[in-house]
Design an enzyme around this catalytic site. Sequence first.
Site, PDB file in Angstrom:
ATOM      1  N   GLU A  83      -6.342   6.233  -8.160  1.00  0.00           N
ATOM      2  CA  GLU A  83      -6.022   6.851  -6.863  1.00  0.00           C
ATOM      3  C   GLU A  83      -6.149   8.375  -6.910  1.00  0.00           C
ATOM      4  O   GLU A  83      -5.590   9.017  -7.803  1.00  0.00           O
ATOM      5  CB  GLU A  83      -4.584   6.451  -6.482  1.00  0.00           C
ATOM      6  CG  GLU A  83      -4.179   6.897  -5.094  1.00  0.00           C
ATOM      7  CD  GLU A  83      -2.793   6.399  -4.689  1.00  0.00           C
ATOM      8  OE1 GLU A  83      -2.410   5.269  -5.098  1.00  0.00           O
ATOM      9  OE2 GLU A  83      -2.101   7.132  -3.980  1.00  0.00           O
ATOM     10  N   LYS A 267       7.257   3.377  -5.194  1.00  0.00           N
ATOM     11  CA  LYS A 267       5.827   3.197  -5.525  1.00  0.00           C
ATOM     12  C   LYS A 267       5.229   4.542  -5.910  1.00  0.00           C
ATOM     13  O   LYS A 267       4.425   4.645  -6.838  1.00  0.00           O
ATOM     14  CB  LYS A 267       5.089   2.571  -4.339  1.00  0.00           C
ATOM     15  CG  LYS A 267       3.658   2.139  -4.633  1.00  0.00           C
ATOM     16  CD  LYS A 267       2.626   3.217  -4.459  1.00  0.00           C
ATOM     17  CE  LYS A 267       1.225   2.695  -4.706  1.00  0.00           C
ATOM     18  NZ  LYS A 267       0.195   3.743  -4.588  1.00  0.00           N
ATOM     19  N   ASP A 283       2.667  -2.227 -21.435  1.00  0.00           N
ATOM     20  CA  ASP A 283       2.713  -3.322 -20.458  1.00  0.00           C
ATOM     21  C   ASP A 283       3.292  -2.789 -19.150  1.00  0.00           C
ATOM     22  O   ASP A 283       4.504  -2.695 -18.983  1.00  0.00           O
ATOM     23  CB  ASP A 283       3.579  -4.442 -21.057  1.00  0.00           C
ATOM     24  CG  ASP A 283       3.696  -5.645 -20.143  1.00  0.00           C
ATOM     25  OD1 ASP A 283       3.352  -5.541 -18.959  1.00  0.00           O
ATOM     26  OD2 ASP A 283       4.159  -6.690 -20.634  1.00  0.00           O
TER      27      ASP A 283
HETATM   28  C1  MEV Z   1       0.951   6.716  -2.259  1.00  0.00           C
HETATM   29  O1  MEV Z   1       0.270   6.130  -3.347  1.00  0.00           O
HETATM   30  C2  MEV Z   1       2.385   7.041  -2.631  1.00  0.00           C
HETATM   31  C3  MEV Z   1       3.261   7.529  -1.475  1.00  0.00           C
HETATM   32  O2  MEV Z   1       3.234   6.591  -0.409  1.00  0.00           O
HETATM   33  C4  MEV Z   1       4.668   7.678  -2.030  1.00  0.00           C
HETATM   34  C5  MEV Z   1       5.721   7.976  -0.988  1.00  0.00           C
HETATM   35  O3  MEV Z   1       5.539   7.605   0.191  1.00  0.00           O
HETATM   36  O4  MEV Z   1       6.743   8.556  -1.382  1.00  0.00           O
HETATM   37  C6  MEV Z   1       2.763   8.845  -0.923  1.00  0.00           C
END
Ligand code: MEV
Length: 431
Positions: A83, A267, A283
Amino acid sequence: MENPLPSRKFYDLTPAERLQVAMERAGLTAEEAAALSGAAGLSLEQADHMIENVTGLYSLPLGIAQNFVINGREVLVPMVVEEPSIVAGASFMARLARAGGGFFTSSDEPLMIGQMQVLDLPDVQTARLRLLEQRQALLEEARSIDPVLERLGGGPRDLEVRPILDSPIGPFLVVHLIYDVRDAMGANAINTAMERLSPRVQAISGGRVHLRILSNLADRRLARARCSVPLRELAFGEYRAEQVRDGILAAWAFAAADPYRAATHNKGIMNGVDAVVLATANDWRAIEAGAHAYAARTGRYTSLSTWASDAEGNLVGSLELPMAVGIVGGATRVHPSARAALKLMGVQTARQLAEIIVAVGLAQNLAALRALATEGIQRGHMSLHARQVAIAAGAQGNEVQQVADRMAAEKLVRLDRAEAILQELRRLNNG
Ligand code: MEV
């Protein structure tokens, strides 16, 4: 604390030049550098011994995040991720944190939890007490299972017995073996210990041992990081420092209170965490499972990080999560790029690696919150994303940047538009 290599300069180098700089700074051999460049990494033969039905190798970009100071030490951080903006985001936030002394980290002993499910017990409570009466004997037996680990200072530490009274199949017992796995991730060590110990548990409890497996909720093996970003560092463009700080705090409050937001917030943390976990061939599914289970430990899924304003108004952040990573055994030992990645970071123990990973997760979280609380994340994503779309449309060499620039200027990054711009460019160049 002077940064010997500002991130912008590193950013502007070619991949080969960046590798050269990293090689010099981390004292890598030519072989190790080749393992990080992709010129020589995992061989097909090694891969064929790692998993089944191998047909080949699969590549991902490896970038090196800059500016990380962790417990006063400069660390070059290898990140494997597909990404855009992640490596740049981590590097930039590490630079802001560095103005406040960098990241400060700590971690627990490398204690894994193994679980045994004991079924068919006429009386769960009596079985529990019987097992606890034999706790020392069971630990003694567990100690003999792995003499190598024992010699290295690891081995069994504790035994717990948990009755589960309400389940779809009625009551049963769960035995937890707490096992110090030293510098290993520890799945093999603990699973072996559980399997070897189960006949004894069965005999003592009078029940039937069913599952014997580690728990990925490795909450006895937490790693934590904190940082303090001086208020002045937060101002940029049209945004005042207080506005950015308060925007970040409001964004964090959203994640702290709402599971829908917390999932995305976490995430973002895992964007940084997984990239280093992957670079070291650890892992990442285990780390993901542990992180999200830990985020739900109170019964309500919430943010893994915390952000606050200190007495001087600076932004202070912290992150704590289970971090079952190893530097010996498994893929980490076999994979030449993983070994070179450890050398790049100057990592000597699994705990050091765990702490670096959590610091990167915290930096990544800050990058996302800062962007979301101000200009939004699309702007930062736009140029790299536009280049990817240009490549997907067939652009080559200089065309890639030209097509990407046009799309970014038009604020329309789409495959059909990239194809149209490319056709136009080629027509102009040929005509
Ligand atoms: C994108 O990979 C991650 C975000 O969505 C994290 C967040 O919203 O805090 C930008």
